[in-house]
Scaffold this active site. Structure first.
Site, PDB file in Angstrom:
ATOM      1  N   GLN A  39       3.203  -2.201  11.509  1.00  0.00           N
ATOM      2  CA  GLN A  39       2.259  -1.210  11.002  1.00  0.00           C
ATOM      3  C   GLN A  39       1.727  -0.362  12.164  1.00  0.00           C
ATOM      4  OE1 GLN A  39       0.396   1.238   9.260  1.00  0.00           O
ATOM      5  NE2 GLN A  39       0.541  -0.358   7.669  1.00  0.00           N
ATOM      6  N   SER A  55     -12.232   1.018  -7.176  1.00  0.00           N
ATOM      7  CA  SER A  55     -11.280   1.467  -8.193  1.00  0.00           C
ATOM      8  C   SER A  55     -10.437   0.297  -8.689  1.00  0.00           C
ATOM      9  CB  SER A  55     -10.382   2.566  -7.627  1.00  0.00           C
ATOM     10  OG  SER A  55      -9.360   2.916  -8.535  1.00  0.00           O
ATOM     11  N   LEU A  62      -2.748  -0.381  -9.632  1.00  0.00           N
ATOM     12  CA  LEU A  62      -1.871   0.395 -10.515  1.00  0.00           C
ATOM     13  C   LEU A  62      -0.451   0.517  -9.975  1.00  0.00           C
ATOM     14  CD1 LEU A  62      -4.359   3.251 -11.528  1.00  0.00           C
ATOM     15  CD2 LEU A  62      -3.899   1.077 -12.687  1.00  0.00           C
ATOM     16  N   GLY A  80       2.172  -0.499   1.466  1.00  0.00           N
ATOM     17  CA  GLY A  80       1.015  -0.782   0.620  1.00  0.00           C
ATOM     18  C   GLY A  80      -0.053  -1.638   1.277  1.00  0.00           C
ATOM     19  N   GLU A  81      -0.096  -1.642   2.609  1.00  0.00           N
ATOM     20  CA  GLU A  81      -1.081  -2.495   3.280  1.00  0.00           C
ATOM     21  C   GLU A  81      -2.513  -2.091   2.947  1.00  0.00           C
ATOM     22  OE1 GLU A  81      -2.100  -4.177   7.743  1.00  0.00           O
ATOM     23  OE2 GLU A  81      -0.036  -3.739   7.164  1.00  0.00           O
ATOM     24  N   ARG A  83      -3.564  -0.902   0.075  1.00  0.00           N
ATOM     25  CA  ARG A  83      -3.855  -1.481  -1.238  1.00  0.00           C
ATOM     26  C   ARG A  83      -4.119  -2.980  -1.130  1.00  0.00           C
ATOM     27  NH1 ARG A  83       1.324   0.118  -3.740  1.00  0.00           N
ATOM     28  NH2 ARG A  83       1.576   1.355  -1.858  1.00  0.00           N
ATOM     29  N   GLU A 114       5.047   6.229   5.016  1.00  0.00           N
ATOM     30  CA  GLU A 114       3.961   6.029   4.050  1.00  0.00           C
ATOM     31  C   GLU A 114       2.654   6.616   4.584  1.00  0.00           C
ATOM     32  OE1 GLU A 114       1.977   2.391   1.469  1.00  0.00           O
ATOM     33  OE2 GLU A 114       2.589   2.007   3.543  1.00  0.00           O
ATOM     34  N   ARG A 118       0.496  10.150   3.397  1.00  0.00           N
ATOM     35  CA  ARG A 118      -0.916  10.089   3.004  1.00  0.00           C
ATOM     36  C   ARG A 118      -1.821  10.745   4.039  1.00  0.00           C
ATOM     37  NH1 ARG A 118      -2.011   6.095  -0.906  1.00  0.00           N
ATOM     38  NH2 ARG A 118      -0.199   4.848  -1.481  1.00  0.00           N
TER      39      ARG A 118
END
Length: 285
Positions: A39, A55, A62, A80-81, A83, A114, A118
Site C-alpha cells: 500500500q 455510511s 456496498l 479496498g483498504e 473500506r 485505486e 480516488r
C-alpha cells in the site's frame, strides 16, 4: 469539464474485479485480513474515514473489497483498504470480499491505481510507489507509465520530487506546499538553498510562480562568476560541436596541461538522462 480517467483502470489490471457476481463474494472475518504490504498510501484522512464508517453503519459495505489468500490461511487486501478501515471503525466483524490470486507486482499496481483514481494519494507517496515498482520489479519509467495510466513525463516529474530534502518531502506529504511548489523549489538546486526558500514559501504563503522566481534568483546568486574565456582551440571546438550534435545536448570538454581531461554531458530532466543512457549504452537484443 468531465474528469479525465486513467488510461489503465482497475478493470484492466484485474478484469475479474469488474464483474463481481454474488456467487463470487465471500463474507470474511475482518480479524483474518491483513493490510496490503504494498500500500503506497501512508496517510488516511480521519474525518473522511469516519464519514465512510458512518455510511457503512447505515447502509453496510456496498462494494466488496478485493483480497488474496496467504499461505497461512489469512488474507491480504489487494484493493479496498480504506473500506476495510472504515468497516473496522463501524464495528463490523465481517466484510464482503472477493478472493483472487495475484502477484506482488499486481498488488502494488492495483493499490497505486485505486488511490490515483480516488485522488487519495500524495505526490510523494505516488513517487515512492513508482520508484518501488522500478526497483523491485525492474520496470522502466515507460513501463510504469503504461501500468498506472500516466505519461512517462508525469512519472519522471514525480520521481524528481524524491530529490528534495526530507523536510520538504514531509511538508509536501502534509499538504503544506503543493506539488507545483515542490517542482519550483527544485530550481534552487542546492539542498541548503531549497530549505531556506521552503521556509520562506511556508511563512509567506508564496504562489508557485513566486516560488519559481525566487528559486531562479537563488540559483543565480550561488553560481560563480565565469572566468574570462580564452580563445577556443579550433580542434577542441570542432570535437565539442560534434559531440553536442551526436548527443543533442550541451557538452563541455576540459583539458589539463598534461593533455588529460574530462567530458561533461549535461541533462535537464530524468527523461533526458534516460535518453542519453539509451544512446550511449544501447540495450542488447
Amino acid at each position: 469539464m468531465a474528469k479525465r480517467g486513467l488510461g489503465r483502470g482497475l478493470a484492466m489490471l484485474l478484469p475479474e474485479a469488474a464483474e463481481i457476481s454474488q456467487g463470487q463474494v465471500r463474507e470474511i472475518d475482518i480479524a483474518a485480513i491483513l493490510p496490503n504490504p504494498y500500500q503506497p498510501r501512508t496517510l488516511f484522512d480521519p474525518v473522511a474515514l469516519e464519514e465512510l464508517a458512518q455510511s457503512i453503519r447505515e447502509h453496510g459495505v456496498l462494494q466488496p473489497i478485493l483480497v488474496r489468500e496467504t499461505d497461512s490461511g489469512k488474507f491480504e487486501v489487494v484493493a479496498g483498504e480504506r473500506r476495510l478501515r472504515a468497516a473496522q471503525r463501524a464495528g463490523l466483524t465481517r466484510i464482503p470480499a472477493m478472493v483472487r490470486a495475484c502477484s506482488e507486482r499486481e498488488m502494488l499496481e492495483v493499490a497505486i491505481v485505486e488511490n490515483l483514481q480516488r485522488e487519495d494519494i500524495t505526490p510523494i507517496e505516488a513517487a515512492k510507489a513508482y520508484f518501488r515498482m522500478m526497483r523491485e520489479f525492474g520496470l522502466t519509467q515507460e513501463q510504469v507509465a503504461q501500468r498506472v495510466g500516466k505519461t512517462r513525463t508525469a512519472i519522471a516529474n514525480a520521481l524528481r520530487l524524491l530529490q528534495l530534502p526530507e523536510e520538504v518531502q514531509e511538508s509536501l506529504e502534509r499538504g503544506e506546499i503543493s506539488e507545483g511548489h515542490g517542482r519550483a523549489l527544485m530550481m534552487a538546486e542546492r539542498p541548503d538553498a531549497i530549505l531556506r526558500l521552503w521556509a520562506v514559501v511556508k511563512s509567506r504563503g508564496l504562489s508557485v510562480r513566486e516560488t519559481e522566481r525566487m528559486a531562479k534568483a537563488a540559483r543565480q546568486a550561488i553560481s560563480p562568476s565565469p572566468a574570462p574565456a580564452s580563445p577556443p582551440d579550433p580542434q577542441i571546438q570542432y570535437i565539442q560541436e560534434r559531440l553536442q550534435g551526436a548527443l543533442k545536448t550541451r557538452v563541455a570538454l576540459h583539458f589539463a596541461s598534461s593533455g588529460a581531461g574530462r567530458i561533461e554531458i549535461f541533462f535537464y530532466s530524468l527523461d533526458e538522462l534516460e535518453r542519453l543512457l539509451d544512446h550511449l549504452v544501447p540495450q542488447e537484443g
